[in-house]
Design a protein around this motif. Structure first.
Motif, short mmCIF file in Angstrom:
data_model
loop_
_atom_site.label_atom_id
_atom_site.label_comp_id
_atom_site.label_asym_id
_atom_site.label_seq_id
_atom_site.Cartn_x
_atom_site.Cartn_y
_atom_site.Cartn_z
N GLU A 108 0.82 -1.21 0.00
CA GLU A 108 0.00 0.00 0.00
C GLU A 108 0.85 1.26 0.00
N LYS A 124 -0.93 -4.29 3.27
CA LYS A 124 -2.18 -4.75 3.88
C LYS A 124 -2.16 -6.27 3.90
N SER A 128 -9.10 -8.28 8.51
CA SER A 128 -9.96 -7.16 8.84
C SER A 128 -11.02 -7.62 9.84
N THR A 136 -14.31 -0.42 11.68
CA THR A 136 -13.46 -1.41 11.02
C THR A 136 -11.97 -1.18 11.32
N ASN A 138 -8.18 -2.78 10.09
CA ASN A 138 -7.47 -3.60 9.12
C ASN A 138 -6.04 -3.91 9.59
N ARG A 161 -7.15 1.78 12.06
CA ARG A 161 -8.58 1.97 12.23
C ARG A 161 -9.07 2.86 11.09
N VAL A 162 -9.97 2.35 10.28
CA VAL A 162 -10.34 3.00 9.02
C VAL A 162 -10.94 4.38 9.24
N ASN A 165 -7.79 6.47 10.53
CA ASN A 165 -6.44 6.16 10.07
C ASN A 165 -5.43 6.09 11.22
#
Length: 322
Positions: A108, A124, A128, A136, A138, A161-162, A165
């Motif tokens: 990524e 990544k 998840s 969410t 990841n 943490r989506v 970030n």
């Protein structure tokens, strides 16, 4: 202000410093090498010095030390001992070749920091999990090295943490959270992978703990006590080196993030919970903590004082669910 980032490539959203070459997904390692500016090698030369002045100076060698420099620009990177083991830019990317080709990982971000003194790549893992309110998280694997004495070659699992970030290091089975290879040793990629496990056990244990944190409600007094434990520091008082002081400015800033200003702070998983407290600290370390630039802050959040602060917050948060 000058960036720490020299060159960088990425997939997906624009990274923290707003620079870099954007790639489409599933690019081969060779493309990452070119676009991330990692298509050069670290060369070395004996240290030499001149004695005398004018036309009668003599050149002498100092065999116990060597100069590391870039093969493309010839720019010097550092002076190290003759026993120093170099990790090349391509080795950082090659570490991920089998993981991306057959292991389900996806690169990524990769790049060069400090003119080549530090190198990194982030992939990544494909792991998840969702907490309450579809909060969410990841899984990622970070590999980085430096040739200026600031960092051993380090591989570590990291969660992102989506919603905000925020990043958090995932502890491995032995509790260290990372595999570090000092530069006095040869970097063996396969040995590092074996030590990491590249397995789901660490991830499963991490997610089980995050879910417990998201279920744990915290009173205002407990939250205040948590922040004071996490955001304390040793005082420079020579007469009392063990004395601790509290960073009141940081407590106020983190408290405001926890109370609703933080990204995702209003989600059921975070509002009034231990998970919310932890993420208030991680958001502060990753995005708000005072630093010379966003690059310096991210560097500290991955490898320096910010990473230490987040680990301290994680340890203290787990005490709330014991």
């Amino acid at each position: 202000m000058a960036h720490l980032v020299e060159t960088m490539a990425y997939v997906g959203d624009t990274p923290w410093h707003g620079l870099g070459n954007q790639l489409s997904e599933h690019q081969p390692i060779e493309v990452w090498q070119r676009e991330a500016g990692m298509n050069w090698s670290i060369e070395s030369s004996d240290v030499r010095f001149v004695t005398g002045t004018g036309n009668i100076g003599a050149i002498h060698a100092f065999p116990d030390q060597k100069v590391l420099y870039r093969s493309d620009t010839k720019e010097p990177l550092s002076v190290v001992s003759a026993r120093y083991q170099v990790v090349q830019p391509l080795e950082i990317l090659e570490f991920y070749r089998d993981l991306t080709e057959v292991g389900g990982f996806e690169l990524e971000t990769a790049g060069v920091l400090k003119n080549g003194r530090k190198l990194f790549a982030l992939a990544k893992t494909g792991q998840s999990a969702a907490l309450k309110s579809k909060d969410t998280v990841n899984g990622y694997l970070l590999l980085a090295t430096a040739c200026d004495g600031t960092l051993a070659t380090t591989a570590q699992f990291t969660s992102v943490r989506v919603v905000c970030n925020n990043t958090l290091q995932i502890a491995l089975g032995d509790g260290t959270g990372a595999v570090k290879v000092p530069h006095r040793s040869q970097f063996d990629a396969q040995a590092v992978k074996r030590q990491l496990g590249i397995a789901i056990s660490s991830w499963d244990a991490f997610i089980a703990r995050t879910k417990a944190l998201a279920e744990r409600k915290v009173s205002d007094s407990a939250a205040e006590a948590f922040l004071r434990r996490v955001l304390n520091y040793s005082t420079p008082n020579v007469a009392d080196r063990d004395a601790l002081a509290v960073n009141e400015r940081a407590i106020k800033a983190v408290g405001q993030l926890y109370a609703g200003r933080g990204k995702g702070a209003d989600l059921a998983s975070a509002s009034g919970t231990a998970w919310g407290l932890l993420n208030a600290v991680t958001e502060y370390a990753d995005h708000h903590r005072r630093a010379r630039s966003n690059d310096h802050r991210r560097d500290a959040a991955w490898f320096g004082a910010g990473a230490t602060l987040k680990q301290k917050a994680w340890d203290e948060a787990l005490k709330l669910v014991v």
